[in-house]
Design an enzyme around this catalytic site. Structure first.
Site, PDB file in Angstrom:
ATOM      1  N   GLY A  41       0.984  -1.228  -0.097  1.00 13.42           N
ATOM      2  CA  GLY A  41       0.200   0.046  -0.074  1.00 13.42           C
ATOM      3  C   GLY A  41       0.780   1.353  -0.047  1.00 13.42           C
ATOM      4  O   GLY A  41       1.288   1.633   1.044  1.00 13.42           O
ATOM      5  N   LEU A  42       1.131   1.797  -1.278  1.00 13.10           N
ATOM      6  CA  LEU A  42       2.077   2.733  -1.177  1.00 13.10           C
ATOM      7  C   LEU A  42       1.252   4.258  -1.749  1.00 13.10           C
ATOM      8  O   LEU A  42       1.672   4.893  -2.601  1.00 13.10           O
ATOM      9  CB  LEU A  42       3.155   2.582  -2.313  1.00 13.10           C
ATOM     10  CG  LEU A  42       3.993   1.335  -1.843  1.00 13.10           C
ATOM     11  CD1 LEU A  42       4.914   0.998  -3.260  1.00 13.10           C
ATOM     12  CD2 LEU A  42       4.760   1.703  -0.634  1.00 13.10           C
ATOM     13  N   ARG A  70       0.033   7.886  -0.378  1.00 14.29           N
ATOM     14  CA  ARG A  70       0.869   8.965   0.133  1.00 14.29           C
ATOM     15  C   ARG A  70       1.389   8.524   1.474  1.00 14.29           C
ATOM     16  O   ARG A  70       2.519   8.669   1.706  1.00 14.29           O
ATOM     17  CB  ARG A  70      -0.007  10.193   0.251  1.00 14.29           C
ATOM     18  CG  ARG A  70       0.862  11.467   0.359  1.00 14.29           C
ATOM     19  CD  ARG A  70       0.277  12.777   0.189  1.00 14.29           C
ATOM     20  NE  ARG A  70       1.153  13.803   0.224  1.00 14.29           N
ATOM     21  CZ  ARG A  70       0.679  15.416  -0.017  1.00 14.29           C
ATOM     22  NH1 ARG A  70      -0.421  15.337  -0.281  1.00 14.29           N
ATOM     23  NH2 ARG A  70       1.537  16.166  -0.003  1.00 14.29           N
ATOM     24  N   MET A  71       0.443   8.057   2.343  1.00 12.32           N
ATOM     25  CA  MET A  71       1.111   7.988   3.758  1.00 12.32           C
ATOM     26  C   MET A  71       2.371   6.711   3.637  1.00 12.32           C
ATOM     27  O   MET A  71       3.189   6.559   4.164  1.00 12.32           O
ATOM     28  CB  MET A  71      -0.043   7.224   4.598  1.00 12.32           C
ATOM     29  CG  MET A  71       0.419   7.517   6.279  1.00 12.32           C
ATOM     30  SD  MET A  71      -1.236   7.902   7.054  1.00 12.32           S
ATOM     31  CE  MET A  71      -0.418   7.802   8.889  1.00 12.32           C
ATOM     32  N   SER A 107      -1.150   7.724  13.320  1.00 11.41           N
ATOM     33  CA  SER A 107      -1.676   9.034  13.133  1.00 11.41           C
ATOM     34  C   SER A 107      -0.486   9.945  12.524  1.00 11.41           C
ATOM     35  O   SER A 107       0.749   9.745  13.144  1.00 11.41           O
ATOM     36  CB  SER A 107      -2.308   9.746  14.560  1.00 11.41           C
ATOM     37  OG  SER A 107      -2.833  11.124  14.106  1.00 11.41           O
ATOM     38  N   LYS A 151      -6.881   4.191  18.516  1.00 10.17           N
ATOM     39  CA  LYS A 151      -6.959   4.917  17.316  1.00 10.17           C
ATOM     40  C   LYS A 151      -8.177   5.581  17.051  1.00 10.17           C
ATOM     41  O   LYS A 151      -8.521   6.671  16.538  1.00 10.17           O
ATOM     42  CB  LYS A 151      -6.122   4.119  16.227  1.00 10.17           C
ATOM     43  CG  LYS A 151      -6.042   4.788  14.977  1.00 10.17           C
ATOM     44  CD  LYS A 151      -5.161   6.450  15.085  1.00 10.17           C
ATOM     45  CE  LYS A 151      -4.967   7.213  13.741  1.00 10.17           C
ATOM     46  NZ  LYS A 151      -6.160   7.200  12.612  1.00 10.17           N
ATOM     47  N   HIS A 164      -8.964   8.173  19.394  1.00  8.44           N
ATOM     48  CA  HIS A 164      -8.149   9.237  18.987  1.00  8.44           C
ATOM     49  C   HIS A 164      -9.055   9.896  17.797  1.00  8.44           C
ATOM     50  O   HIS A 164      -9.194  11.210  17.669  1.00  8.44           O
ATOM     51  CB  HIS A 164      -6.957   8.620  18.300  1.00  8.44           C
ATOM     52  CG  HIS A 164      -6.141   9.656  17.429  1.00  8.44           C
ATOM     53  ND1 HIS A 164      -6.586   9.950  16.221  1.00  8.44           N
ATOM     54  CD2 HIS A 164      -5.179  10.359  18.038  1.00  8.44           C
ATOM     55  CE1 HIS A 164      -5.589  10.917  15.910  1.00  8.44           C
ATOM     56  NE2 HIS A 164      -4.645  11.267  16.890  1.00  8.44           N
ATOM     57  N   GLU A 188     -10.985  13.558  17.501  1.00 12.47           N
ATOM     58  CA  GLU A 188     -10.581  14.721  16.432  1.00 12.47           C
ATOM     59  C   GLU A 188     -11.650  15.090  15.718  1.00 12.47           C
ATOM     60  O   GLU A 188     -11.688  16.339  15.526  1.00 12.47           O
ATOM     61  CB  GLU A 188      -9.884  13.671  15.362  1.00 12.47           C
ATOM     62  CG  GLU A 188      -9.183  14.337  14.348  1.00 12.47           C
ATOM     63  CD  GLU A 188      -8.519  13.526  13.251  1.00 12.47           C
ATOM     64  OE1 GLU A 188      -9.077  13.303  12.053  1.00 12.47           O
ATOM     65  OE2 GLU A 188      -7.523  12.939  13.530  1.00 12.47           O
TER      66      GLU A 188
END
Length: 302
Positions: A7-8, A10-11, A121, A173, A176, A180
């Site tokens: 899984g490439l 952006r992150m 995150s 998460k 979290h 948010e």
């Protein structure tokens, strides 16, 4: 340390680049061959398939998955397991529901593999600032991947932690992200009042900059608001349509299951859902009721 990254987007690409820069050896695979090409330009090794990726790694293998929650994670783990050996580690760094993680971890454990859930995150800024990581899983495999976690974190001893057994990382998460939702909604409502007041002609960018230092509401989100209002104070060209990626919904459901009152998070989720109601049936019906009982005028649709 050798690591496979699946899984490439952006992150995932940014995480791979940060790892390579620190001396880790990364092999990357994505269904998009262009995404694979991009990570090879920063020093990672490209793979043409999951099998190719696994075979390029020394044993015991470590494979990090950064794909969307739900079926993509399910399919990826299912495709990986036949190529992995006992003792190999799969890391799910996405936003999977923790109950799915509990089930998947049991499946991996039954076959001698390990699944570690890392709620991650940091978004697009993580490559520079580091990532906050909430880690769930058995202690021994978590300790094995410590070098990777210490590299991705803001510093080796800050911004990450082993919070509990399998599923705990994704659970933390999830909460979290629910928090948010509430924080973003509070900021948005406050700035909307600043813009909407008739008493003063206020500069929202100036106010954001003032609040960034010394104020009890200072935060990274406020830093981003300051940057956004400097570029586009009136939010021109941006539709008032706010998506949600699931974690807020799961948080609200969990609050109900736990008999915990969470009105701020719940209402922030409902506000996002309301932003996407292009038909606006409920508002039309309210206007009609006011007309029916009080003779109030309704505004004609343009």
């Amino acid at each position: 340390m050798d690591l496979g990254m699946i899984g490439l987007g952006r992150m995932g690409a940014n995480m791979s680049e940060r790892l390579v820069a620190a001396g880790h050896r990364v092999a990357g695979f994505d269904l998009d061959s262009e995404a694979v090409r991009r990570v090879t330009e920063v020093g990672a090794k490209g793979a043409e398939s999951l099998k190719d990726l696994v075979e390029s790694l020394p044993t015991p293998r470590v494979v990090w998955i950064m794909v969307p929650a739900g079926d993509p994670v399910e399919q990826t783990i299912g495709a990986l397991l036949p190529h992995l050996d006992a003792g190999d580690i799969i890391i799910d760094g996405g936003n999977s529901h923790y109950r799915d993680t509990l089930r998947r971890a049991a499946t991996c454990r039954d076959s001698g593999r390990h699944l570690i859930d890392v709620g991650t995150s940091g978004g697009i800024w993580g490559i520079e600032e580091g990532y906050s990581m909430m880690v769930g899983g058995e202690r021994e495999p978590v300790e094995r991947i410590r070098p990777v976690l210490e590299t991705l974190a803001p510093s080796p001893d800050r911004g990450w932690g082993h919070v509990g057994p399998s599923g705990a990382g994704h659970f933390v998460k999830m909460i979290h992200n629910g928090i948010e939702y509430g924080l973003m909604e509070a900021y948005a409502e406050g700035f909307a009042i600043l813009v909407g007041t008739h008493a003063f002609d206020l500069d929202t960018h100036q106010i954001a900059e003032i609040w960034r230092d010394g104020s009890v509401v200072r935060s990274w989100l406020l830093d981003l608001i300051a940057a956004a209002t400097a570029q586009n104070p009136e939010m021109k060209g941006i539709a008032p349509w706010v998506p949600d990626s699931g974690e807020g919904r799961w948080t609200v459901v969990e609050a109900i299951d736990c008999d915990v009152s969470a009105p701020v998070i719940s209402l922030s989720l409902l506000q996002r859902i309301g932003s996407r109601d292009e038909f606006g049936y409920a508002d039309r019906l309210i206007a009609t009721m006011r007309q029916q009982f009080g003779g109030h005028a309704v505004k004609a649709e343009e």
